[in-house]
Design an enzyme around this catalytic site. Structure first.
Site, mmCIF file in Angstrom:
data_model
loop_
_atom_site.group_PDB
_atom_site.id
_atom_site.type_symbol
_atom_site.label_atom_id
_atom_site.label_comp_id
_atom_site.label_asym_id
_atom_site.label_seq_id
_atom_site.Cartn_x
_atom_site.Cartn_y
_atom_site.Cartn_z
ATOM 1 N N LYS A 12 4.640 6.016 -14.110
ATOM 2 C CA LYS A 12 5.196 6.121 -12.916
ATOM 3 C C LYS A 12 4.000 6.274 -11.540
ATOM 4 C CE LYS A 12 9.344 6.192 -10.962
ATOM 5 N NZ LYS A 12 10.250 5.118 -11.350
ATOM 6 N N THR A 57 10.003 6.138 -17.084
ATOM 7 C CA THR A 57 9.117 6.523 -15.750
ATOM 8 C C THR A 57 9.752 7.483 -14.896
ATOM 9 O OG1 THR A 57 9.949 4.546 -14.685
ATOM 10 C CG2 THR A 57 7.798 4.157 -16.150
ATOM 11 N N HIS A 240 -21.622 -1.055 9.853
ATOM 12 C CA HIS A 240 -22.601 -1.486 10.848
ATOM 13 C C HIS A 240 -22.490 -1.324 12.279
ATOM 14 C CE1 HIS A 240 -24.529 -3.409 7.579
ATOM 15 N NE2 HIS A 240 -23.745 -4.175 7.250
#
Length: 275
Positions: A12, A57, A240
């Site tokens: 799950k 699940t 950057h």
């Protein structure tokens, strides 16, 4: 032609559970996202569709909520409890892997909190095979910046190189880090806070000639300060910041105005280990 089932697991994903401690007027909140994955004697469900060895699940989701009722002292402790339960209570299940994310709420009173979308969060991974427990702590999306004390010079130059050397640059990154805890008899919350503080201190205090150098300094500092840590893995994207050319407008730019680039970006990854 022979065909066979390879590695498999099921579970799950992303059960969100919020536990509020109301023992006093000053409430405490633990906000977790829990994913479980189970492995074991699961050949029949794949080959024949038999669910006889499958712990649903949905049951795994419910177990998260039920276990939360007993309290959550740390993501690691909670994950270990869940993993042991799934494996030790079900004969066909031989192993469990838990991934947990903890979201931080900022306190503004006894029972008032705020949390921005996204941002840094604590992580934990637990693996239990019925005998051994492995615990990994970590964090994701910790934004760090040094506005100076960073260079990038002396690199390979070929016919495609256009990057100018930088002797004073902004160094910014979004840290993803995880560290393996070799001794499970540990205060997980204290270990996490010590490792996080060591990470930030190493970034702050290292005069960086490369982001790789900073990566190593971070891993080294965590290992030095948390004796239970055996290995640190880091992913550091280079956020950057390029100096803007203001000359067309008749203006100087003495390292004060920058363009923060979104992509592409340098991606620095590495692992530091205790010998």
């Amino acid at each position: 032609m022979a065909i066979e089932l390879g590695y498999n697991q099921y579970g799950k994903a992303e059960t969100r559970v919020v536990r509020v401690v109301r023992d006093t007027d000053r409430h405490e909140i633990t906000d977790l996202n829990v994913s479980s994955a189970l492995r074991g004697d699961l050949t029949a469900v794949h080959l024949d569709g038999s669910n006889a060895n499958v712990l649903p699940t949905d049951t795994q989701k419910n177990t998260v909520f039920a276990f939360a009722r007993d309290g959550i002292s740390s993501p690691e402790e909670f994950g270990v409890r869940l993993a042991r339960h799934y494996v030790d209570s079900q004969e066909p299940i031989h192993g469990a892997h838990l991934k947990l994310e903890q979201y931080t709420w900022t306190r503004h009173g006894d029972h008032t909190f705020s949390r921005g979308d996204g941002g840094e969060h604590r992580t934990a991974e637990i693996d239990y095979d019925g005998t051994d427990v492995k615990v990994t702590q970590g964090l994701r999306d910790l934004l760090l910046m040094n506005s100076t004390d960073s260079e990038f010079t002396g690199y390979i130059v070929d016919k495609y190189t256009t990057l100018a050397p930088a002797t004073d640059r902004i160094l910014a990154t979004s840290v993803n880090a995880e560290w393996k805890v070799s001794d499970l008899d540990v205060d997980y919350n204290k270990a996490y806070e010590t490792a996080r503080n060591a990470l930030i201190a190493a970034f702050r205090d290292t005069y960086s000639l490369s982001l790789q150098q900073t990566l190593y300094a971070i891993g080294e500092q965590i290992i030095k300060e948390v004796p239970q840590v055996s290995e640190v893995s880091l992913t550091l994207p280079n956020k950057h910041h390029f100096l803007v050319d203001l000359a067309p407008f008749g203006l100087e730019n003495p390292g004060e105005v920058f363009y923060a680039a979104d992509r592409p970006y340098g991606l620095i990854e590495g692992t530091v280990k205790r010998n």
